[in-house]
Scaffold this motif. Structure first.
Motif, mmCIF file in Angstrom:
data_model
loop_
_atom_site.group_PDB
_atom_site.id
_atom_site.type_symbol
_atom_site.label_atom_id
_atom_site.label_comp_id
_atom_site.label_asym_id
_atom_site.label_seq_id
_atom_site.Cartn_x
_atom_site.Cartn_y
_atom_site.Cartn_z
ATOM 1 N N UNK A 20 0.830 -1.187 0.000
ATOM 2 C CA UNK A 20 0.000 0.000 0.000
ATOM 3 C C UNK A 20 0.873 1.249 0.000
ATOM 4 N N UNK A 21 0.337 2.348 -0.526
ATOM 5 C CA UNK A 21 1.084 3.605 -0.560
ATOM 6 C C UNK A 21 0.158 4.760 -0.198
ATOM 7 N N UNK A 22 0.697 5.812 0.434
ATOM 8 C CA UNK A 22 -0.114 7.002 0.701
ATOM 9 C C UNK A 22 -0.338 7.794 -0.584
ATOM 10 N N UNK A 23 -1.464 8.461 -0.649
ATOM 11 C CA UNK A 23 -1.779 9.333 -1.777
ATOM 12 C C UNK A 23 -1.574 10.773 -1.331
ATOM 13 N N UNK A 24 -0.735 11.517 -2.063
ATOM 14 C CA UNK A 24 -0.362 12.877 -1.696
ATOM 15 C C UNK A 24 -1.015 13.859 -2.666
ATOM 16 N N UNK A 25 -1.428 15.000 -2.143
ATOM 17 C CA UNK A 25 -2.055 16.011 -2.993
ATOM 18 C C UNK A 25 -1.095 16.437 -4.096
ATOM 19 N N UNK A 26 -1.643 16.710 -5.261
ATOM 20 C CA UNK A 26 -0.831 17.061 -6.421
ATOM 21 C C UNK A 26 -0.013 18.326 -6.157
ATOM 22 N N UNK A 27 1.311 18.221 -6.353
ATOM 23 C CA UNK A 27 2.192 19.363 -6.162
ATOM 24 C C UNK A 27 2.495 19.692 -4.722
ATOM 25 N N UNK A 28 2.023 18.857 -3.773
ATOM 26 C CA UNK A 28 2.268 19.147 -2.361
ATOM 27 C C UNK A 28 2.826 17.952 -1.615
ATOM 28 N N UNK A 29 2.739 17.992 -0.286
ATOM 29 C CA UNK A 29 3.278 16.924 0.542
ATOM 30 C C UNK A 29 2.233 16.354 1.488
ATOM 31 N N UNK A 30 1.025 16.892 1.478
ATOM 32 C CA UNK A 30 -0.001 16.469 2.410
ATOM 33 C C UNK A 30 -0.649 15.157 1.951
ATOM 34 N N UNK A 31 -0.655 14.167 2.848
ATOM 35 C CA UNK A 31 -1.308 12.885 2.548
ATOM 36 C C UNK A 31 -2.821 13.051 2.672
ATOM 37 N N UNK A 32 -3.546 12.626 1.642
ATOM 38 C CA UNK A 32 -4.996 12.784 1.647
ATOM 39 C C UNK A 32 -5.724 11.450 1.548
ATOM 40 N N UNK A 33 -4.991 10.338 1.611
ATOM 41 C CA UNK A 33 -5.613 9.022 1.561
ATOM 42 C C UNK A 33 -4.554 7.963 1.336
ATOM 43 N N UNK A 34 -4.969 6.764 1.031
ATOM 44 C CA UNK A 34 -4.034 5.709 0.671
ATOM 45 C C UNK A 34 -4.719 4.700 -0.227
ATOM 46 N N UNK A 35 -3.926 3.907 -0.916
ATOM 47 C CA UNK A 35 -4.448 2.869 -1.798
ATOM 48 C C UNK A 35 -3.577 1.639 -1.620
ATOM 49 N N UNK A 36 -4.178 0.446 -1.671
ATOM 50 C CA UNK A 36 -3.425 -0.784 -1.477
ATOM 51 C C UNK A 36 -3.759 -1.785 -2.572
ATOM 52 N N UNK A 37 -2.967 -2.846 -2.643
ATOM 53 C CA UNK A 37 -3.160 -3.869 -3.669
ATOM 54 C C UNK A 37 -4.553 -4.479 -3.581
ATOM 55 N N UNK A 38 -5.102 -4.568 -2.373
ATOM 56 C CA UNK A 38 -6.414 -5.188 -2.222
ATOM 57 C C UNK A 38 -7.496 -4.394 -2.948
ATOM 58 N N UNK A 39 -7.244 -3.110 -3.233
ATOM 59 C CA UNK A 39 -8.251 -2.275 -3.878
ATOM 60 C C UNK A 39 -8.507 -2.661 -5.325
ATOM 61 N N UNK A 40 -7.638 -3.533 -5.883
ATOM 62 C CA UNK A 40 -7.869 -3.976 -7.257
ATOM 63 C C UNK A 40 -9.207 -4.705 -7.367
ATOM 64 N N UNK A 41 -9.686 -5.282 -6.259
ATOM 65 C CA UNK A 41 -10.951 -6.005 -6.307
ATOM 66 C C UNK A 41 -12.102 -5.091 -6.700
ATOM 67 N N UNK A 42 -12.081 -3.839 -6.230
ATOM 68 C CA UNK A 42 -13.163 -2.914 -6.560
ATOM 69 C C UNK A 42 -13.169 -2.579 -8.050
ATOM 70 N N UNK A 43 -11.982 -2.466 -8.633
ATOM 71 C CA UNK A 43 -11.881 -2.117 -10.036
ATOM 72 C C UNK A 43 -12.265 -3.280 -10.938
ATOM 73 N N UNK A 44 -12.110 -4.515 -10.442
ATOM 74 C CA UNK A 44 -12.450 -5.690 -11.236
ATOM 75 C C UNK A 44 -13.919 -6.075 -11.095
#
Length: 334
Positions: free
Chosen positions: A279-303
């Motif tokens: 899993x990795x944190x999601x950072x706002x575009x052009x900044x350093x603030x973490x606004x969420x995260x996404x992990x490998x398990x989330x592929x299930x939602x896309x499938x």
């Protein structure tokens, strides 16, 4: 409580760590609580990848043992199972499909027969049991990224290629056996070493003469077990220490693995495979603030519901409107 009883009888000159190791060495794996029946699933080797994704998602598990449908009735576990299928392996398989987009318009992407996926199968198998993929994935080209951010998952999940690809084609195995397993007589210490030192996400428990897996111990289950030990003397002696007191290695800010909110989900998956993280944190575009995260398990939602991805940015919509923030304890499965 068994550790609590053993703690006071260990030699007084032993350090707390040595005493803890000795206690865990004295407890057999058979004492570990069984997994809930809702998590006790097996997937037939002739099931499609689509069926496997749906089954694992329904049961909220990250991986499942694959049963060889051609194995004889009296086969032992080592011959009955083919390996393990997990979301990490499925992600590797998807990454291989995405690579075919480079230099094409994607129209013929999923016309190949399932028998032609030897390359993806090797990489997916290597992802099993926590092993790293033998292949590195680079950044998406602008052309591939444009296609992927549109209809990639919709095209993939509606294709015969995806529906007809069998679980046996991407299930991972462990050298001479379908998976690395513990016996009931092994100790808690051996179990903990496999999960931590060898970075395994889960360990099946079997007996040599048995046909089926007796139990599957996951990292999350161990964490929950430790949580139940709060208040016990042996646990409080180190469990109440701060993270800084434990001496955990610190990562420099410049080396933190992250993705930006305007990057594609598939690019995030590629980064996870490159760096060997779940899993990795999601950072706002052009900044350093973490606004969420996404992990490998989330592929299930896309499938399962690929249409949600079509025109959505990584964090703005997918993470906030579809997925709750994933607790750290969930990421420990990876």
């Amino acid at each position: 409580m068994q550790v609590e009883d053993l703690w006071d009888v260990q030699e007084p000159q032993l350090s707390p760590t040595e005493k803890l190791n000795a206690c865990f060495e004295s407890i057999p794996v058979s004492s570990f609580p069984s997994a809930p029946s809702s998590k006790d699933i097996e997937i037939n080797s002739d099931a499609s990848l689509a069926e496997a994704v749906l089954l694992m998602s329904q049961h909220k598990v990250l991986s499942a043992p694959v049963v060889d449908v051609d194995a004889p009735e009296d086969a032992s576990w080592i011959d009955r199972y083919m390996g393990i299928v997990e979301f990490a392996g499925i992600v590797v398989w998807i990454l291989h499909q995405s690579e075919k987009l480079d230099g094409s318009d994607g129209s013929e992407l999923f016309e190949a027969e399932p028998d032609s996926i030897t390359g993806p199968a090797v990489a997916a198998a290597a992802a099993a049991n926590g092993m790293s993929s033998p292949r590195k994935f680079g950044n998406l080209s602008p052309r591939s990224a444009a296609i992927i951010s549109g209809k990639f998952f919709e095209t993939l999940t509606s294709s015969d290629f995806y529906k007809n690809t069998k679980v046996r084609d991407i299930s991972g195995s462990f050298r001479w056996a379908p998976f690395l397993a513990l016996q009931k007589s092994n100790s808690f210490l051996t179990m903990l070493l496999l999960l931590s030192k060898y970075r395994m996400k889960s360990v099946p428990v079997v007996d040599p003469g048995e046909r089926k897996i007796d139990n599957i111990i996951t990292q999350s289950a161990v964490i929950h077990m430790l949580e139940e030990c709060a208040g016990l003397h042996w646990f409080e002696s180190w469990g109440t220490k701060t993270l800084s007191e434990l001496g955990l290695p610190l990562v420099k800010t410049s080396r933190i693995i992250k993705v930006y909110e305007d990057e594609t989900v598939l690019q995030a998956f590629k980064l996870m495979r490159q760096k060997g993280v779940g899993g990795v944190p999601v950072v706002e575009s052009g900044g350093r603030k973490a606004i969420g995260n996404i992990s490998i398990r989330d592929v299930q939602f896309l499938l399962i519901a690929p249409e949600i991805y079509k025109n959505y940015r990584l964090a703005d919509e997918l993470l906030f409107h579809l997925l709750p923030l994933i607790p750290v304890i969930d990421l420990l499965d990876y």
